[in-house]
Design a protein around this motif. Structure first.
Motif, mmCIF file in Angstrom:
data_model
loop_
_atom_site.group_PDB
_atom_site.id
_atom_site.type_symbol
_atom_site.label_atom_id
_atom_site.label_comp_id
_atom_site.label_asym_id
_atom_site.label_seq_id
_atom_site.Cartn_x
_atom_site.Cartn_y
_atom_site.Cartn_z
ATOM 1 N N ILE A 86 -53.983 39.002 30.626
ATOM 2 C CA ILE A 86 -53.901 37.597 30.221
ATOM 3 C C ILE A 86 -52.460 37.112 30.264
ATOM 4 O O ILE A 86 -52.179 35.980 30.680
ATOM 5 N N GLY A 87 -51.541 37.969 29.864
ATOM 6 C CA GLY A 87 -50.122 37.612 29.963
ATOM 7 C C GLY A 87 -49.699 37.321 31.389
ATOM 8 O O GLY A 87 -48.927 36.389 31.650
ATOM 9 N N ASP A 88 -50.230 38.106 32.337
ATOM 10 C CA ASP A 88 -49.923 37.870 33.755
ATOM 11 C C ASP A 88 -50.450 36.505 34.209
ATOM 12 O O ASP A 88 -49.789 35.802 34.983
ATOM 13 N N ILE A 89 -51.633 36.136 33.735
ATOM 14 C CA ILE A 89 -52.209 34.836 34.113
ATOM 15 C C ILE A 89 -51.370 33.697 33.545
ATOM 16 O O ILE A 89 -51.032 32.731 34.252
ATOM 17 N N ILE A 90 -50.993 33.805 32.282
ATOM 18 C CA ILE A 90 -50.199 32.744 31.661
ATOM 19 C C ILE A 90 -48.827 32.640 32.321
ATOM 20 O O ILE A 90 -48.311 31.532 32.552
ATOM 21 N N SER A 91 -48.244 33.779 32.668
ATOM 22 C CA SER A 91 -46.949 33.758 33.370
ATOM 23 C C SER A 91 -47.070 33.058 34.716
ATOM 24 O O SER A 91 -46.183 32.294 35.119
ATOM 25 N N LYS A 92 -48.169 33.308 35.429
ATOM 26 C CA LYS A 92 -48.376 32.665 36.738
ATOM 27 C C LYS A 92 -48.544 31.153 36.563
ATOM 28 O O LYS A 92 -48.017 30.365 37.372
ATOM 29 N N ILE A 93 -49.272 30.741 35.535
ATOM 30 C CA ILE A 93 -49.434 29.295 35.279
ATOM 31 C C ILE A 93 -48.070 28.638 35.102
ATOM 32 O O ILE A 93 -47.799 27.556 35.648
ATOM 33 N N LYS A 94 -47.194 29.304 34.352
ATOM 34 C CA LYS A 94 -45.846 28.749 34.137
ATOM 35 C C LYS A 94 -45.032 28.784 35.422
ATOM 36 O O LYS A 94 -44.317 27.827 35.742
ATOM 37 N N GLU A 95 -45.127 29.887 36.159
ATOM 38 C CA GLU A 95 -44.383 30.032 37.413
ATOM 39 C C GLU A 95 -44.763 28.944 38.413
ATOM 40 O O GLU A 95 -43.917 28.429 39.149
ATOM 41 N N LEU A 96 -46.046 28.563 38.440
ATOM 42 C CA LEU A 96 -46.523 27.551 39.380
ATOM 43 C C LEU A 96 -46.200 26.132 38.933
ATOM 44 O O LEU A 96 -46.480 25.168 39.659
ATOM 45 N N GLY A 97 -45.647 25.989 37.747
ATOM 46 C CA GLY A 97 -45.247 24.680 37.266
ATOM 47 C C GLY A 97 -46.396 23.813 36.780
ATOM 48 O O GLY A 97 -46.269 22.587 36.733
ATOM 49 N N ILE A 98 -47.514 24.425 36.403
ATOM 50 C CA ILE A 98 -48.683 23.641 35.978
ATOM 51 C C ILE A 98 -49.020 23.853 34.504
ATOM 52 O O ILE A 98 -50.023 23.331 34.016
ATOM 53 N N TYR A 99 -48.182 24.579 33.790
ATOM 54 C CA TYR A 99 -48.467 24.869 32.388
ATOM 55 C C TYR A 99 -48.566 23.588 31.568
ATOM 56 O O TYR A 99 -49.440 23.453 30.700
#
Length: 488
Positions: free
Chosen positions: A256-269
């Motif tokens: 889940i941490g990996d998913i949340i990190s990807k959301i932030k990395e993609l700029g869509i958080y």
């Protein structure tokens, strides 16, 4: 001329701002399996390591009194997809097929212009746990990498979109599904339409021995401290299972941490709604129930984690919501946050105002139930229950069964039901329970036979075989909302 150019620029800017304001949020829904609310670091469990969810809890609203509408896989998932109660859909037993007539989660988001995707465990198909969930039975999810049910986390199967051939996730499936979620988001982040991504992880549901060995090593059984409601007879088995359970929790936390990190990395958080929750909990020896047991109205089984982050949270990030929430409330609340009209068939409440003001509605009661657990013993076979910010109240067809003060009796070891000093509290809770039942068309607390007849399950041979159901005297034909069954 300059004035005209300036006016045009202002109008263009206003148009762009208007489109930005109208942009609906992405929805990333992360559902885990059998993760009880108490088994997280942010919930106060000092033994389990869940650093990523602990951090996410600081960025989300934490509903501490979330309950599973029925603490079993299929009933919960059907209720989540429809926003309706098991007593209305007939989905109150595991391994049933969710009828296509029901209006579901993805169908609503599709109509609103979203791209929809489903990854992982489904458990709503009723055609066999290893069989393909055919595209026409996926209730509107357009991108699909899922399976009906498979808890072999080192060789978990899935089917992809229209391909009828069975595939397998590589390695530990929870990690692999999280990687697939990240790939999906990468491929859809720049699309014109927003996406609704459902990530359904099978862990920390048993088998617990298949958890990663390096994470099991973090939890030597002899060092695990059990709650006081676990009797001595279950201590050895509970510690053995808890080792793998906690290891699955830590692994799932990483995914889940990996998913949340990807959301932030993609700029869509900042323009995404992110939900973390579970379908039910796990008794793990509590109240003399073996590990693996759910079904029960106790907190270990019924109380589930529920974290939600949404755009423009501001100071609500990290707040605790004491208002109780139950499964049918989730879909209408998400629809409201996305500015999507809530269909009339939905029975849950729109609690988006509580999402936005977590201090609201503290006294509300959340309804949950078990209509027909087929022989699951003590404390009762069938029950209806409500949870509030302080109490759990349970009633059966025979009358009041349980009353716990959850604030002062966290492990629910002191049953206060029918005690004179709690008469007014019990009367208030019973009133709330009956009001919630009546609101969904339930005028009394019926026994299991009522629903088995109502939805035609007595007439289906596989139910008589799997659940040892006897024939009912004087019943020849049962008519359900979808089919008519003849009883031999």
């Amino acid at each position: 001329m300059r004035n005209l150019l300036f006016l045009a620029a202002v109008l263009l800017l206003a148009s762009c701002q208007s489109k930005k304001d109208e942009l609906k949020p992405n929805v990333i829904f992360i559902l885990t399996d059998q993760w009880r609310a108490s088994s997280l670091g942010y919930a106060g469990d000092d033994m389990v390591q869940t650093p990523h969810l602990d951090e996410f809890a600081k960025e989300a609203v934490n509903f501490k009194n979330a309950v599973s509408v029925t603490p079993v896989c299929t009933p919960y998932r059907a209720s989540l997809m429809t926003g309706r109660y098991p007593s209305s859909t007939g989905m109150f037993i595991n391994d049933l097929y969710l009828p296509s007539e029901e209006l579901c989660f993805a169908e609503i988001f599709n109509e609103a212009g979203y791209n929809t995707a489903y990854l992982g465990k489904w458990h709503l198909d009723g055609h066999g746990r290893g069989s393909n969930v055919a595209p026409e039975r996926r209730q509107g999810w357009t991108f699909w990498k899922g399976s009906e049910c498979d808890h072999n986390y080192v060789n978990e199967h899935y089917f992809e979109n229209d391909n009828p051939n069975k595939k397998h996730w590589e390695g530990y499936s929870t990690y692999a599904i999280a990687d697939e979620a990240n790939k999906y988001m990468e491929n859809h982040v720049n699309n014109d339409n927003q996406f609704c991504l459902f990530v359904s992880l099978g862990t920390p549901h048993f088998p617990h021995e298949t958890a990663p060995e390096e994470l099991k090593a973090l939890y030597p059984p002899e060092k695990l401290i059990l709650p006081p409601n676990v009797p001595e007879s279950w201590e050895e088995k509970a510690r053995e299972e808890l080792q793998g359970y906690y290891a699955h929790c830590t692994a799932t936390d990483k995914a889940i941490g990996d998913i949340i990190s990807k959301i932030k990395e993609l700029g869509i958080y900042d323009n995404s709604i992110i939900v973390f929750t579970s379908d039910h909990g796990e008794m793990m020896g509590g109240h003399d129930f073996r590990p693996y047991m759910k079904h029960q109205p106790f907190s270990e089984s019924a109380n589930v984690p529920f974290l939600v982050a949404y755009p423009n949270m501001g100071s609500n990030a990290g707040k605790l919501a004491e208002a109780a929430i139950t499964t049918p409330d989730i879909l209408p609340s998400l629809l409201s946050l996305c500015n999507i009209d809530i269909p009339e068939a939905i029975e849950g409440y729109d609690l988006s105002p509580v999402f936005k003001a977590p201090e609201q509605d503290k006294e509300r009661a959340a309804l949950y139930m078990n209509l027909s657990p087929f022989g699951i013993a003590f404390p009762t076979d069938e029950y209806r229950a409500v949870r509030t910010n302080q109490y759990t109240y349970v009633q059966t067809p025979d009358g009041p069964s349980m009353l716990f003060d959850d604030k002062n009796d966290f492990y629910q070891m002191n049953n206060l039901v029918n005690q004179p000093e709690y008469k007014e509290v019990q009367q208030k809770l019973e009133k709330q329970l009956m009001e919630e039942l009546e609101r969904i068309g339930e005028t009394e607390i019926h026994p299991r036979e009522y629903y088995l007849k109502k939805f035609g399950y007595y007439g289906r041979e596989e139910f008589r075989e799997n659940y040892h159901i006897d024939k009912v005297n004087n019943v020849k034909t049962v008519v359900s909302p979808y089919k008519t069954f003849e009883i031999e």
